[in-house]
Write an enzyme that holds these catalytic residues in place. Sequence first.
Site, mmCIF file in Angstrom:
data_model
loop_
_atom_site.group_PDB
_atom_site.id
_atom_site.type_symbol
_atom_site.label_atom_id
_atom_site.label_comp_id
_atom_site.label_asym_id
_atom_site.label_seq_id
_atom_site.Cartn_x
_atom_site.Cartn_y
_atom_site.Cartn_z
ATOM 1 N N SER A 1 0.835 -1.204 0.000
ATOM 2 C CA SER A 1 0.000 0.000 0.000
ATOM 3 C C SER A 1 0.872 1.257 0.000
ATOM 4 O O SER A 1 0.527 2.272 -0.618
ATOM 5 C CB SER A 1 -0.915 0.014 1.225
ATOM 6 N N ASP B 1 2.103 -7.956 10.068
ATOM 7 C CA ASP B 1 3.441 -8.530 9.836
ATOM 8 C C ASP B 1 4.569 -7.705 10.474
ATOM 9 O O ASP B 1 5.657 -8.218 10.696
ATOM 10 C CB ASP B 1 3.728 -8.632 8.332
ATOM 11 N N MET C 1 1.668 -16.235 10.735
ATOM 12 C CA MET C 1 1.736 -15.461 9.489
ATOM 13 C C MET C 1 2.970 -14.561 9.506
ATOM 14 O O MET C 1 3.803 -14.656 10.402
ATOM 15 C CB MET C 1 0.470 -14.618 9.349
ATOM 16 N N GLN D 1 -5.282 -14.745 13.029
ATOM 17 C CA GLN D 1 -4.316 -13.734 13.508
ATOM 18 C C GLN D 1 -4.657 -12.324 13.032
ATOM 19 O O GLN D 1 -4.147 -11.345 13.557
ATOM 20 C CB GLN D 1 -2.901 -14.082 13.016
HETATM 21 O O1 F6P Z 1 0.181 -9.079 5.178
HETATM 22 C C1 F6P Z 1 -0.706 -9.677 6.053
HETATM 23 C C2 F6P Z 1 -0.886 -11.140 5.733
HETATM 24 O O2 F6P Z 1 -1.786 -11.678 6.661
HETATM 25 C C3 F6P Z 1 0.393 -11.977 5.688
HETATM 26 O O3 F6P Z 1 0.849 -12.318 6.973
HETATM 27 C C4 F6P Z 1 -0.042 -13.150 4.864
HETATM 28 O O4 F6P Z 1 1.059 -13.743 4.207
HETATM 29 C C5 F6P Z 1 -0.989 -12.526 3.875
HETATM 30 O O5 F6P Z 1 -1.431 -11.301 4.443
HETATM 31 C C6 F6P Z 1 -2.179 -13.364 3.544
HETATM 32 O O6 F6P Z 1 -2.899 -12.695 2.561
HETATM 33 P P1 F6P Z 1 -4.369 -13.105 2.104
HETATM 34 O O7 F6P Z 1 -5.313 -12.682 3.184
HETATM 35 O O8 F6P Z 1 -4.571 -12.317 0.866
HETATM 36 O O9 F6P Z 1 -4.381 -14.576 1.927
#
Ligand code: F6P
Length: 324
Positions: free
Chosen positions: A108, A130, A172, A256
């Site tokens: 973003s 993250d 994550m 999470q």
């Molecule tokens: O960036 C946040 C996050 O939750 C990461 O930890 C993870 O790899 C990703 O987004 C998962 O993305 P999505 O919700 O698009 O599967």
Amino acid sequence: MANKLTIGVLSSGGDAPGMNAAIRAVVRTALSNNIDVLGINNGYEGLINGDFHSMNERSVGGILQRGGTILLTSRSKRFMEPSGQRDAIRKMNEAGINALVVIGGEGSMNGAYALSQKDIKVIGIPGSIDNDIWGTNIAIGTDTAMNTIMEAVDKLRDTASSHQRAFLIETMGRNSGYLAVMAGIVCGAEVVLIPEVPTTTDEIAAAVEDAYKRGKTHAIIINAEGSGIRTTDLATRIDDLDVGFKTRMTILGHIQRGGSPTAYDRLLASRMGVKAVEALLEGQHGVMTGLKSKGIDFIPLLDVISNKRKVNMEYYHMTKVLAR
Ligand code: F6P
């Protein structure tokens, strides 16, 4: 006379608890300074589509404690292209939006920088569980995610030690080991696997066997999703190697990302939201709000996107010492 400001606000990328608190702070600070605010739905996709709505004080009532984002979010592929950015700017001009607040993660902030290079006044607010965004000690949502992980691991440890098992828990974090390392400390993990430190399956098995021999009743292995080792494969491998403990595994996944933000995240988001609008009023833009030891600072978006935030290796080594 300078044009009256009309701020657009959007959330983008993975949602993070506390984004609503930031939206609320942006809207109410703007309105109290006589600035109009348009909410942009669905991140940069909504910016391209002109999906805007006027916001007032009541539009953000009752959202401080809610996880997710009332403005919805997306990972917009179209916005990565110059044509998407051009369409978005056109929609902003049509709606009279002359400043933008973007709440989101690394991707973003890349989008925010691209707009700033096209003469759009943009302020970024870091929101990501993250905590991989350079320029801020911590992003909105990370503390809540840490607490969610901590609660989950505490529960898993109860059953792990009752059955004398090794438990693999996947966190994550995309390419960052931040959540796993911090979880390793606050949950007392025996082994922490992160992308930043390649570890072989044999080394992991040896560490688990060692924990068994030292008389531990369980072994908690935190595996960051980006470590390069699949949690399911590792569980099978450790079982095959017969290290003393039998294994079970849990992938925490999107749990999470949800939940009511902690007090810390509500406060951080509120502070950053207020500061973002104040910065625009002072004529600052092309920057991101960042938490530093002296308070909320403004970090050039170019610096934010050109640098990689590193995991603090001191903390990683701490997980090893404390696992004895
Ligand atoms: O960036 C946040 C996050 O939750 C990461 O930890 C993870 O790899 C990703 O987004 C998962 O993305 P999505 O919700 O698009 O599967």
